[in-house]
Every structure is written in structure tokens, then in C-alpha cells.
Design a protein around this motif. Structure first.
Motif, PDB file in Angstrom:
ATOM      1  N   UNK A  31       0.842  -1.205  -0.028  1.00  0.00           N
ATOM      2  CA  UNK A  31      -0.015  -0.048   0.132  1.00  0.00           C
ATOM      3  C   UNK A  31       0.693   1.337   0.099  1.00  0.00           C
ATOM      4  N   UNK A  32       0.185   2.299  -0.353  1.00  0.00           N
ATOM      5  CA  UNK A  32       1.137   3.672  -0.461  1.00  0.00           C
ATOM      6  C   UNK A  32       1.189   4.024   0.804  1.00  0.00           C
ATOM      7  N   UNK A  51      -5.822  -0.957   3.492  1.00  0.00           N
ATOM      8  CA  UNK A  51      -5.128   0.241   2.662  1.00  0.00           C
ATOM      9  C   UNK A  51      -5.240  -0.308   0.903  1.00  0.00           C
ATOM     10  N   UNK A  52      -4.792  -1.665   0.890  1.00  0.00           N
ATOM     11  CA  UNK A  52      -4.785  -1.863  -0.415  1.00  0.00           C
ATOM     12  C   UNK A  52      -6.373  -2.131  -1.245  1.00  0.00           C
ATOM     13  N   UNK A  53      -7.323  -2.499  -0.189  1.00  0.00           N
ATOM     14  CA  UNK A  53      -8.554  -2.208  -0.628  1.00  0.00           C
ATOM     15  C   UNK A  53      -8.783  -0.797  -1.112  1.00  0.00           C
ATOM     16  N   UNK A 124     -13.634   2.148   8.294  1.00  0.00           N
ATOM     17  CA  UNK A 124     -12.603   3.246   7.845  1.00  0.00           C
ATOM     18  C   UNK A 124     -11.437   2.963   8.096  1.00  0.00           C
ATOM     19  N   UNK A 125     -10.365   3.702   7.620  1.00  0.00           N
ATOM     20  CA  UNK A 125      -8.749   3.475   7.703  1.00  0.00           C
ATOM     21  C   UNK A 125      -8.327   4.906   7.811  1.00  0.00           C
ATOM     22  N   UNK A 126      -7.475   5.168   8.857  1.00  0.00           N
ATOM     23  CA  UNK A 126      -6.741   6.427   8.991  1.00  0.00           C
ATOM     24  C   UNK A 126      -5.604   6.398   7.856  1.00  0.00           C
ATOM     25  N   UNK A 127      -5.930   6.990   6.897  1.00  0.00           N
ATOM     26  CA  UNK A 127      -5.038   6.823   5.592  1.00  0.00           C
ATOM     27  C   UNK A 127      -3.955   8.069   5.426  1.00  0.00           C
ATOM     28  N   UNK A 128      -2.915   7.804   6.267  1.00  0.00           N
ATOM     29  CA  UNK A 128      -1.777   8.860   6.134  1.00  0.00           C
ATOM     30  C   UNK A 128      -1.918   9.888   7.162  1.00  0.00           C
ATOM     31  N   UNK A 288     -18.252  -1.954  -0.032  1.00  0.00           N
ATOM     32  CA  UNK A 288     -17.495  -3.179   0.341  1.00  0.00           C
ATOM     33  C   UNK A 288     -15.878  -2.690   0.867  1.00  0.00           C
ATOM     34  N   UNK A 289     -15.636  -1.365   0.806  1.00  0.00           N
ATOM     35  CA  UNK A 289     -14.288  -0.783   1.090  1.00  0.00           C
ATOM     36  C   UNK A 289     -14.359   0.268   2.398  1.00  0.00           C
TER      37      UNK A 289
END
Length: 426
Positions: A31-32, A51-53, A124-128, A288-289
């Protein structure tokens, strides 16, 4: 970056192709964003999968490349100051204390005003979040002067700090003398060498000025009884929080400091957290993400640091994120259908008076939550317009439709680029 042309035979070309294929496959499995250092191995793997999703190729345009119809509720008002003024009015209505620095944020957490947002939730995801947090020492931020001074825990550590500054100044002084001596002995016709020496002398002078400024800053804060007591209290608050929440309680380890700062940037006020979770759930139920969230609370000091690397970061006295009521949704990887769905949900929340929301050109939906589920009174919003300043100070980058920028001064509200340009800004 320089590119060099070389003659390659077939073996070299084959090798390059293999490397490119290998790198491409590897990048697709990575993932980034990296998982927060506070996660254990199992949780880190789950974070990576989520993250890849988020980043998964949809086979169609995403982000700003997707053709979408932006609802009016996610655009600026005719007076583009109003968006910020509503957020300031909410802060004033509830007389919210906002954190100047990490130590003050800890005190608000201890009071129960903020709740921690796990790096990976059910939807959810805390992305960065916390990308721009440094691994340097924790500091006391003086909002009046805009200066930050390191939190030093003992007299011995303070003396060591002064000693290191003194040694650095002595070394620079000796280097300056050597350079000037060499310059005096160099023929003027040797322009290349004289130019190089003058440049080095200037760089030495700049470094010396920085160390002198650092010493003066320590003098001003640590030789003042009142400020010294405040700093000591903040140091112990940070250390206590580290002891309670981190596996390694050392504040001297850069990696541990970075991890703790990222964790502190993962907090919101309860009302904002609840709404964020609700929004993420309806998105995940539909597609679904997990929903990617990029920014939560930001102490004033952290906001100032963002300004240093991002000229679009807001300069107003009460930045929305410092209230703990704002979060940002990252739409860089969302298709047109996904964006329209999220925007429809946000528009509904706006119509219900629960949020102020803006679709920013730089791949983010900025969402500000009203604590009681109703916007502040119009009189309070009007009064708050003065906090924002002239209308042209609102960044063009946050508009929902591209417009020509007229000046650098116009860019005062946070803008966010793609992930690669954001790495030092979150």
C-alpha cells in the motif's frame, strides 16, 4: 532528476524488463501508506489489507479524473468566507478550548474532551494521518510569538543542550576564520574558488545565526520562572501519557516520538467521531471498502508546521482542525459512483444542519461537525466573518470548480494534493 542515455544490449534490456516487472508486482502488493508503528503484527497486516482495498484499481477513472456532478451543498457559498466563519462560530458558541501543542492536546484528552480514533475501524482507515509529524523533540508552542521551544526534563539535559550549542558555535567560528584566511590568500582572478569560499562563509554565518537564535530562545523560556514551570508541567504531561499508552516510554528515541505524535493526531471530539463512523459505515455497506480518512485533530503548532511545507494551510487564529470537529475524506481512489454516493450523504447531512462540508479540488471532502446537530446562529456566523478576513483570502484550491489564481496571497486555506505530494503535510 537527471536521465542518462546508455547503449544497452539485449541482456541489459531483458534485465531492465525483469526489474520493472518485479517492481510493478511488488508495488501492487504494497500500500501507499505504512501501518502506524503502534500496531502489532496482526493488526499491521489487517491495516495493509484495508489500505490495498482503498487503492485497488477499479478499472475506471477515479478522484479528480472521474466525471462527477458536485452538489451545491459541497460548494462554497457566494461569500466564500462563510464556510470558515461557520466553523469559527461553532467554536465560539461552545467556547471550545483548542490545543496549542501536543502537551495541551494531552490535557484535553485527559479531560475527556477528545476520543481516540483507532487506525483501522470496522468501516474506515486512517490513511496517512500524521505524515508530517516530525521525529524531533516535543516542544512548547507559544502562539503569541509563533515560536517552539524543546521540552527539556532536567537541569542536566538543559546544560547539555547549552553545551552542544556552544560547541557548535565554536566550531563554526573556527571554520569561519579558516575560510576567511584561505579567501585572503586566494588570488582574485580565481573566481571559481573565491566564489566557493564566499558561499561557504555565508552558509557558516547562517548556521551560526540559527544556533544563536536557538540559545536566545532557550534563555527566554528557561530563564523565566513562569514559563519554566509551564514547560516542566508540559514535559511531565507528555512523559506520563507516553508511559500510559506506549510500549517504549522513551521520549529520546526519534521513532518513538514520531509514533506518539501520530497517535495524538488520531483524536476527535466524540460528536465528530460518531458522524465519521456513520458516514464510513454507509459507504462500506454500499461498496465493500473502508473509507479513507486523512486528517483529524491538529494542534496549532502542527498547523503552523503544515504551513511551512504547504502554503495553502489556513492562517486563521482558530483553524477548523484544531477544534477537533473536522475530518477529511480522501476521494483520490473513488470512482464517480462512489464520489456521488458520498457527496449525496454529505449533502443530506448539510441539509439537516449537522455539518459544514466542502469538496476540495485536491481530492478531499472537508467535513466539519456541529456538536448539537444544528448550525450556529446567523448572528454568530456574521460576527465570525471578521476572523476570516477579506473574501479573496480564501484559497481557490478549495473551490469545487477550478478558477484562476490571482496571487500567492490568496492561498490561505489548506489545499491537499495527491498522496505523493502529501507525504510531508498530514
Amino acid at each position: 532528476m537527471k536521465f542518462y542515455s546508455v547503449a544497452c544490449g539485449k541482456p541489459q534490456v531483458a534485465l531492465i524488463l525483469v526489474l520493472l516487472l518485479f517492481c510493478g508486482c511488488r508495488n501492487k502488493s504494497q500500500p501507499q501508506v505504512a501501518a502506524p508503528a503502534t500496531l502489532d503484527s496482526a493488526s499491521s497486516d489487517q491495516f495493509k489489507e484495508a489500505a490495498l482495498r482503498v487503492e485497488e484499481d477499479r478499472g475506471e477513472p477515479t478522484g479528480r479524473q472521474a466525471a462527477v456532478e458536485v452538489p451545491s451543498q459541497l460548494k462554497h457559498y457566494s461569500d466564500n468566507r462563510r464556510f470558515l466563519s461557520m466553523q469559527i462560530a461553532e467554536w465560539r458558541r461552545h467556547q471550545l478550548q483548542t490545543p496549542h501543542d501536543f502537551a495541551e492536546l494531552i490535557s484535553l484528552i485527559k479531560k475527556g474532551e477528545f476520543v481516540e480514533v483507532p487506525a483501522l475501524g470496522r468501516s474506515y482507515i486512517l490513511y496517512g494521518v500524521g505524515f508530517s509529524a516530525s521525529d524531533g523533540p516535543f516542544t512548547h508552542y507559544d502562539k503569541g510569538s509563533g515560536e517552539s521551544v524543546p521540552l527539556i526534563g532536567s537541569e542536566a539535559e538543559l546544560e547539555q543542550e547549552y553545551s552542544e550549542i556552544g560547541k557548535s558555535l565554536d566550531q563554526l567560528k573556527q571554520a569561519d576564520a579558516d575560510l576567511r584566511k584561505q579567501l585572503a590568500a586566494t588570488p582574485r582572478r580565481d573566481r571559481e574558488l573565491t566564489g566557493k569560499l564566499r558561499t561557504e562563509i555565508t552558509e557558516n554565518e547562517t548556521s551560526a545565526a540559527e544556533f544563536k537564535k536557538k540559545k536566545a530562545l532557550l534563555d527566554r523560556f528557561y530563564k523565566n520562572t513562569k514559563s519554566r514551570e509551564i514547560i516542566a508541567s508540559e514535559y511531565h504531561a507528555v512523559r506520563s501519557f507516553a508511559l500510559e499508552t506506549e510500549k517504549d516510554n522513551s521520549l529520546t528515541n526519534p521513532n518513538d516520538r514520531k509514533a506518539l505524535k501520530v497517535r495524538l493526531l488520531s483524536y476527535l471530539r466524540p460528536a465528530a467521531f460518531r458522524l465519521m463512523e456513520d458516514l464510513a459505515k454507509v459507504y462500506q455497506d454500499r461498496f465493500g471498502r473502508p473509507l479513507a480518512i486523512t486528517s483529524l485533530v491538529r494542534p496549532d503548532e502542527y498547523q503552523r508546521q503544515l504551513r511551512e511545507s504547504n502554503p495553502n494551510a489556513t492562517l486563521i487564529d482558530v483553524p477548523p482542525h484544531s477544534t477537533g470537529l473536522a475530518f477529511d475524506v480522501y476521494y483520490r481512489y473513488l470512482t464517480a459512483a462512489e464520489q456521488q454516493f458520498v457527496m449525496a450523504e454529505l449533502a443530506r447531512l448539510r441539509d439537516e444542519g449537522r455539518v459544514a462540508v466542502l469538496r476540495e479540488n485536491a481530492n478531499h471532502f472537508h467535513v466539519f461537525v456541529f456538536i448539537d446537530g444544528t448550525p450556529p446562529a446567523e448572528e454568530l456566523i456574521t460576527r465570525s466573518l471578521r476572523e476570516v478576513g477579506p473574501a479573496q483570502r480564501i484559497s481557490e484550491a478549495t473551490s469545487s470548480s477550478p478558477r484562476k489564481r490571482t496571487s500567492k496571497r490568496a492561498n490561505t486555506v489548506r489545499g491537499k494534493g495527491n498522496l505523493s505530494s502529501r507525504r510531508g503535510r498530514r
